[in-house]
Write a protein that holds these residues in place. Structure first.
Motif, short mmCIF file in Angstrom:
data_model
loop_
_atom_site.label_atom_id
_atom_site.label_comp_id
_atom_site.label_asym_id
_atom_site.label_seq_id
_atom_site.Cartn_x
_atom_site.Cartn_y
_atom_site.Cartn_z
N LEU A 32 0.91 -1.29 -0.05
CA LEU A 32 0.00 -0.05 0.07
C LEU A 32 0.85 1.25 -0.21
O LEU A 32 0.49 2.29 -0.54
N GLN A 33 1.99 1.20 0.74
CA GLN A 33 2.90 2.60 0.92
C GLN A 33 3.58 2.55 -0.54
O GLN A 33 3.70 3.63 -0.91
N VAL A 34 4.16 1.55 -0.98
CA VAL A 34 4.74 1.30 -2.34
C VAL A 34 3.67 2.28 -3.46
O VAL A 34 4.31 2.97 -4.30
N GLU A 35 2.57 1.50 -3.38
CA GLU A 35 1.46 1.87 -4.40
C GLU A 35 1.27 3.51 -4.35
O GLU A 35 1.24 3.94 -5.23
N ALA A 36 0.97 3.95 -3.09
CA ALA A 36 0.41 5.29 -3.02
C ALA A 36 1.73 6.32 -3.54
O ALA A 36 1.40 7.22 -4.12
N LEU A 37 2.99 5.83 -3.13
CA LEU A 37 4.12 6.74 -3.45
C LEU A 37 4.43 6.71 -4.78
O LEU A 37 4.48 7.85 -5.58
N HIS A 38 3.94 5.52 -5.39
CA HIS A 38 4.06 5.50 -7.14
C HIS A 38 2.91 6.40 -7.72
O HIS A 38 3.41 6.84 -8.65
N HIS A 39 1.88 6.18 -7.12
CA HIS A 39 0.82 6.97 -7.77
C HIS A 39 1.08 8.70 -7.39
O HIS A 39 1.03 9.47 -8.32
N VAL A 40 1.80 8.92 -6.43
CA VAL A 40 2.01 10.63 -6.29
C VAL A 40 3.38 10.85 -7.29
O VAL A 40 3.19 11.98 -8.18
N ARG A 41 4.08 9.85 -7.35
CA ARG A 41 5.13 10.05 -8.61
C ARG A 41 4.73 10.04 -10.11
O ARG A 41 5.23 10.81 -10.71
N ASP A 42 3.76 9.28 -10.16
CA ASP A 42 3.34 9.14 -11.52
C ASP A 42 2.39 10.35 -11.97
O ASP A 42 2.48 10.88 -12.92
N THR A 43 1.58 10.90 -10.98
CA THR A 43 0.57 11.85 -11.09
C THR A 43 1.39 13.30 -11.19
O THR A 43 0.86 14.12 -11.84
N THR A 44 2.24 13.40 -10.21
CA THR A 44 2.93 14.74 -9.96
C THR A 44 4.19 15.00 -11.08
O THR A 44 4.00 16.00 -11.60
N PHE A 45 4.87 13.82 -11.23
CA PHE A 45 5.96 13.93 -12.19
C PHE A 45 5.91 13.24 -13.39
O PHE A 45 6.80 12.94 -14.04
N THR A 46 4.81 12.66 -13.94
CA THR A 46 4.64 11.72 -14.85
C THR A 46 5.66 10.72 -15.15
O THR A 46 6.21 10.57 -16.28
N GLU A 47 5.99 10.09 -14.03
CA GLU A 47 7.28 9.03 -13.99
C GLU A 47 7.12 7.89 -14.91
O GLU A 47 8.09 7.64 -15.60
N GLY A 55 21.65 2.67 -17.15
CA GLY A 55 22.60 3.06 -16.36
C GLY A 55 21.84 3.37 -15.12
O GLY A 55 20.95 3.01 -14.61
N ASN A 56 22.53 4.22 -14.21
CA ASN A 56 21.70 4.75 -12.98
C ASN A 56 21.05 5.71 -12.99
O ASN A 56 20.30 6.46 -12.03
N ALA A 57 20.57 6.48 -14.15
CA ALA A 57 19.66 7.53 -14.24
C ALA A 57 18.37 7.19 -13.80
O ALA A 57 17.84 8.15 -13.06
N PRO A 58 17.82 6.10 -14.00
CA PRO A 58 16.41 6.13 -13.46
C PRO A 58 16.47 5.99 -11.79
O PRO A 58 15.54 6.67 -11.21
N ARG A 59 17.47 5.25 -11.32
CA ARG A 59 17.27 5.25 -9.94
C ARG A 59 17.70 6.63 -9.29
O ARG A 59 17.10 6.97 -8.26
N VAL A 60 18.44 7.34 -9.91
CA VAL A 60 18.97 8.88 -9.48
C VAL A 60 17.60 9.68 -9.78
O VAL A 60 17.57 10.38 -8.49
N MET A 61 16.81 9.45 -10.65
CA MET A 61 15.86 10.48 -10.95
C MET A 61 14.69 9.97 -9.59
O MET A 61 13.95 10.66 -9.00
N VAL A 62 14.48 8.47 -9.30
CA VAL A 62 13.47 8.27 -8.46
C VAL A 62 14.08 8.75 -7.13
O VAL A 62 12.84 9.05 -6.38
N THR A 63 15.21 8.70 -6.68
CA THR A 63 15.76 9.16 -5.52
C THR A 63 15.33 10.73 -5.39
O THR A 63 14.76 11.14 -4.36
N CYS A 64 15.79 11.44 -6.38
CA CYS A 64 15.18 13.00 -6.39
C CYS A 64 13.82 13.02 -6.32
O CYS A 64 13.43 14.07 -5.64
#
Length: 101
Positions: A32-47, A55-64
């Protein structure tokens, strides 16, 4: 009440039903926590539309993105999009929020 941090004290180490229910509860909570965080990242940042794939770019962007979401939440904001817009209006606000100014 069974303390989850010390199941051996309750004699539950070898009880598979305990571990099954413990794992199900943990998975449900984290899911539930991961799904909620992914929803916020997807709706706010169109992840999901991100084209970073190598490379490491996807992991760095998720961290930011997690930092950009977590900092306002720790400050008490419930509407992350509004908090990001508020902080974007003044370059000193994000630094103050992070305790860097």
């Amino acid at each position: 009440m069974v303390r989850l941090c010390a199941p051996w004290r309750a004699g539950l180490v070898h009880d598979s039903r305990f571990w099954l229910s413990f794992c199900e509860a943990a998975a449900e909570n984290w899911g539930l926590q991961v799904e909620a965080l992914h929803h916020v990242r997807d709706t706010t940042f169109t992840e999901d539309a991100s084209q970073l794939r190598t490379g490491n770019a996807p992991r760095v962007m998720v961290t930011c993105r997690n930092l950009a979401i977590g900092a306002p939440r720790l400050a008490g904001s419930t509407n992350i999009a509004a908090a990001l817009r508020h902080n974007a209006r003044d370059a000193n606000r994000p630094l103050t929020l992070l305790g860097l100014a």
